[in-house]
Design an enzyme around this catalytic site. Structure first.
Site, PDB file in Angstrom:
ATOM      1  N   ASP A  83       0.651  -1.343   0.015  1.00 60.65           N
ATOM      2  CA  ASP A  83       0.127   0.064   0.117  1.00 60.65           C
ATOM      3  C   ASP A  83       0.854   1.240  -0.039  1.00 60.65           C
ATOM      4  O   ASP A  83       0.481   2.221   0.345  1.00 60.65           O
ATOM      5  CB  ASP A  83      -0.901   0.188   1.013  1.00 60.65           C
ATOM      6  CG  ASP A  83      -1.844  -1.218   1.318  1.00 60.65           C
ATOM      7  OD1 ASP A  83      -2.347  -1.669   0.265  1.00 60.65           O
ATOM      8  OD2 ASP A  83      -1.746  -1.930   2.372  1.00 60.65           O
ATOM      9  N   GLY A 103       1.692   2.974  -2.740  1.00 58.16           N
ATOM     10  CA  GLY A 103       1.607   3.861  -3.644  1.00 58.16           C
ATOM     11  C   GLY A 103       2.274   3.411  -5.066  1.00 58.16           C
ATOM     12  O   GLY A 103       2.744   4.140  -5.930  1.00 58.16           O
ATOM     13  N   LYS A 104       2.491   2.258  -5.105  1.00 58.42           N
ATOM     14  CA  LYS A 104       3.349   1.741  -6.155  1.00 58.42           C
ATOM     15  C   LYS A 104       2.708   1.802  -7.499  1.00 58.42           C
ATOM     16  O   LYS A 104       3.367   2.270  -8.457  1.00 58.42           O
ATOM     17  CB  LYS A 104       3.593   0.029  -5.998  1.00 58.42           C
ATOM     18  CG  LYS A 104       4.569   0.015  -4.680  1.00 58.42           C
ATOM     19  CD  LYS A 104       4.823  -1.630  -4.859  1.00 58.42           C
ATOM     20  CE  LYS A 104       3.422  -2.343  -4.476  1.00 58.42           C
ATOM     21  NZ  LYS A 104       2.824  -1.937  -3.244  1.00 58.42           N
ATOM     22  N   GLY A 105       1.305   1.901  -7.738  1.00 53.18           N
ATOM     23  CA  GLY A 105       0.680   1.907  -8.704  1.00 53.18           C
ATOM     24  C   GLY A 105       0.941   3.551  -9.627  1.00 53.18           C
ATOM     25  O   GLY A 105       0.940   3.486 -10.679  1.00 53.18           O
ATOM     26  N   LYS A 106       0.870   4.454  -8.531  1.00 52.40           N
ATOM     27  CA  LYS A 106       1.112   5.759  -9.243  1.00 52.40           C
ATOM     28  C   LYS A 106       2.705   5.950  -9.583  1.00 52.40           C
ATOM     29  O   LYS A 106       2.936   6.495 -10.607  1.00 52.40           O
ATOM     30  CB  LYS A 106       0.783   6.729  -7.944  1.00 52.40           C
ATOM     31  CG  LYS A 106       1.354   8.219  -8.639  1.00 52.40           C
ATOM     32  CD  LYS A 106       0.983   9.290  -7.459  1.00 52.40           C
ATOM     33  CE  LYS A 106       1.343  10.585  -8.125  1.00 52.40           C
ATOM     34  NZ  LYS A 106       1.376  11.633  -7.214  1.00 52.40           N
ATOM     35  N   GLY A 163      -4.143  -4.389  -4.651  1.00 53.11           N
ATOM     36  CA  GLY A 163      -4.808  -3.258  -5.455  1.00 53.11           C
ATOM     37  C   GLY A 163      -4.017  -2.021  -5.790  1.00 53.11           C
ATOM     38  O   GLY A 163      -3.475  -1.574  -4.992  1.00 53.11           O
ATOM     39  N   HIS A 164      -3.841  -1.835  -6.974  1.00 55.00           N
ATOM     40  CA  HIS A 164      -2.981  -0.617  -7.262  1.00 55.00           C
ATOM     41  C   HIS A 164      -4.059   0.604  -7.725  1.00 55.00           C
ATOM     42  O   HIS A 164      -4.802   0.281  -8.881  1.00 55.00           O
ATOM     43  CB  HIS A 164      -2.013  -0.895  -8.446  1.00 55.00           C
ATOM     44  CG  HIS A 164      -0.760  -1.683  -7.863  1.00 55.00           C
ATOM     45  ND1 HIS A 164       0.239  -2.058  -8.885  1.00 55.00           N
ATOM     46  CD2 HIS A 164      -0.431  -2.059  -6.683  1.00 55.00           C
ATOM     47  CE1 HIS A 164       1.315  -2.590  -8.102  1.00 55.00           C
ATOM     48  NE2 HIS A 164       0.684  -2.835  -6.803  1.00 55.00           N
ATOM     49  N   GLN A 198       2.351  -5.917  -3.438  1.00 54.19           N
ATOM     50  CA  GLN A 198       2.701  -5.864  -1.891  1.00 54.19           C
ATOM     51  C   GLN A 198       3.816  -5.461  -1.393  1.00 54.19           C
ATOM     52  O   GLN A 198       4.229  -4.333  -2.149  1.00 54.19           O
ATOM     53  CB  GLN A 198       2.663  -7.400  -1.304  1.00 54.19           C
ATOM     54  CG  GLN A 198       1.120  -8.276  -1.298  1.00 54.19           C
ATOM     55  CD  GLN A 198       0.988  -9.049  -2.433  1.00 54.19           C
ATOM     56  OE1 GLN A 198       1.810  -9.474  -3.340  1.00 54.19           O
ATOM     57  NE2 GLN A 198      -0.242  -9.082  -2.582  1.00 54.19           N
ATOM     58  N   GLY A 241     -11.541  -2.950   1.219  1.00 52.29           N
ATOM     59  CA  GLY A 241     -12.019  -1.586   1.890  1.00 52.29           C
ATOM     60  C   GLY A 241     -11.532  -1.842   3.427  1.00 52.29           C
ATOM     61  O   GLY A 241     -12.035  -0.919   4.241  1.00 52.29           O
ATOM     62  N   ASP A 298       2.109  14.626   1.521  1.00 55.10           N
ATOM     63  CA  ASP A 298       1.180  15.608   1.827  1.00 55.10           C
ATOM     64  C   ASP A 298       0.319  15.375   2.994  1.00 55.10           C
ATOM     65  O   ASP A 298      -0.288  16.265   3.500  1.00 55.10           O
ATOM     66  CB  ASP A 298       0.087  15.967   0.464  1.00 55.10           C
ATOM     67  CG  ASP A 298      -0.382  14.545  -0.082  1.00 55.10           C
ATOM     68  OD1 ASP A 298       0.293  13.849  -0.301  1.00 55.10           O
ATOM     69  OD2 ASP A 298      -1.588  14.559   0.221  1.00 55.10           O
TER      70      ASP A 298
END
Length: 427
Positions: A14, A16-19, A41-42, A227, A305, A336
């Site tokens: 979690d 933020g690898k997707g970004k 989930g990314h 992961q 979720g 941020d």
């Protein structure tokens, strides 16, 4: 020669690898997912639109890119097809020319998910792992036990059916006599998965050959992990781990290329620490600050979720990540979220019965037997979500980043100050 890059998570997932993958995809031709399943989930935000991907590499949102799913992945055919349909409904046209699956990729079958859930339900209290119940663990078990169903098996129905019958025969002993559940009927499951497995066939390919071809053509490849480092089956906080090797080194075995093809490693680090499910978490904050991080960071799982547990940045955990992955660069995400905190703490060591530790203890549940040692840094009030250069960041934010670099000995080259693709600083 083109530079191939491996992107891995440096914490418990979690990060933020997707970004980051989405950002780096602009500079590569091919994106390869090399391990894990749809238990991760990314999440990407592009022009204000949120897209969550579980199996298909994040690079699919870019036109004219080739996305590959490697042999190290376990793939749920139904989830894969529903993800295809979701992308197509958004106007992202996905076909076999832009997305390919290794014929060696193992499939998650319906009985894997039933077994996963039955096991977790039977466990009590501290024995619960916090699995997502997606069947990932049982699918990897069958792979190692050499009873797994591989993607290429869908091309030979009789072989696949015979393998399913053999696998289910053993599992029905567990369902009936250990979990007190009715036996699984192979015929029912076979019929249920046919629409999904039929749709897989056009996407099957020799992924190793695809990567070799691209490499020899001098085009860059990006390897996308799922992961995080401390969920690695060997090096993570066992037994509270996932079922695959999440480290950068597994990009080679999980996709079918030699380790010399891995030129650069980017470790993705969230500016604080989160964890989903059970397991020790030394810097966890069960207070107002923890709730601030959870709320401001929208820390709820993209797959389940579930609310994520939040805490201060743990540099001890990250030192181990750097030792295991040898990254040349850190991508720091969600900086941020720390805005508005008067003080920020970072864990620089652990106190234990063995004295001060700079790296995590290696015995089982060792992290539950340590106390974090903190350094306190000044916080900042400014909203940094619109800042696009390091020099424009508040002095305290710059100091925070330099502290991370000094402690880990790795440059922070990418800084994310918001979820959108544009909210990124590249140093």
């Amino acid at each position: 020669m083109a530079e191939n890059v491996v992107v891995v998570g440096a914490q418990w997932g979690d990060e933020g690898k997707g970004k980051i993958v989405d950002l780096l995809t602009e500079k590569v031709e091919v994106i390869v997912r090399f391990q894990g399943g749809n238990n991760a989930g990314h999440t990407l935000v592009v022009k204000g639109h949120k897209v969550v991907l579980h199996l298909i590499p994040s690079g699919i949102l870019h036109p004219d890119k080739l996305c590959l799913i490697g042999n190290g992945v376990v793939l749920d055919p139904e989830v894969f097809c529903r993800e295809l349909d979701g992308l197509n409904s958004l106007g992202v046209q996905v076909g076999p020319s832009s997305l390919k699956i290794s014929r060696k990729t193992h499939l998650i079958m319906p009985y894997h998910k039933l077994l996963d859930s039955a096991r977790e339900e039977k466990k009590k209290g501290p024995d619960k792992i916090g699995t997502t119940g997606r069947g990932i663990g049982p699918a990897y078990e069958d792979k190692v036990a050499r009873t797994g169903i591989r993607a290429a098996d869908v091309l030979k129905p009789q072989l696949m059916l015979a393998k399913m019958e053999k696998a289910v025969e053993e599992k029905n002993v567990l369902f009936q006599h250990y979990f007190d559940q009715p036996p699984v009927k192979v015929k029912d499951m076979w019929e249920a998965i046919q629409p999904w497995t039929e749709r897989l066939k056009p996407y099957l390919a020799d992924i190793s050959a695809e990567i070799a071809s691209v490499h020899h053509a001098g085009k860059p490849v990006l390897f996308e992990g799922a992961q995080g480092t401390h969920l690695d089956i060997d090096h993570g906080t066992y037994p509270y781990v996932t079922s695959s090797n999440t480290l950068a080194g597994n990009a080679s075995a999980g996709s079918g290329c030699g380790p010399s093809a891995l030129h650069k490693v980017v470790a993705v680090v969230k500016a604080y620490t989160t964890r989903v499910g059970a397991g020790p978490f030394p810097t966890e904050l069960d207070d107002e600050t923890g709730r601030h991080l959870q709320t401001q960071g929208a820390e709820f799982g993209a797959t389940t979720g579930r609310a994520r547990r939040c805490g201060w940045l743990d540099l001890v955990v990250l030192r181990e990540s750097c030792r295991l992955n040898a990254p040349q660069e850190i991508a720091l995400t969600k900086l941020d979220v720390l805005s508005g905190l008067p003080q920020i703490r970072v864990c620089t060591g652990y106190e234990s019965t063995e004295g001060r530790l700079a790296f995590p203890p290696q015995m089982e549940n060792g992290l539950s037997q340590v106390d974090p040692v903190y350094e306190t840094l000044p916080g900042w009030e400014e909203d940094i979500s619109e800042i696009r250069s390091f020099a424009a960041l508040p002095a305290a934010a710059q100091e925070y980043i330099r502290c991370i670099e000094q402690e880990l000995g790795v440059k922070v080259g990418i800084i994310s100050v918001g979820p959108d693709r544009e909210q990124t600083l590249v140093r």
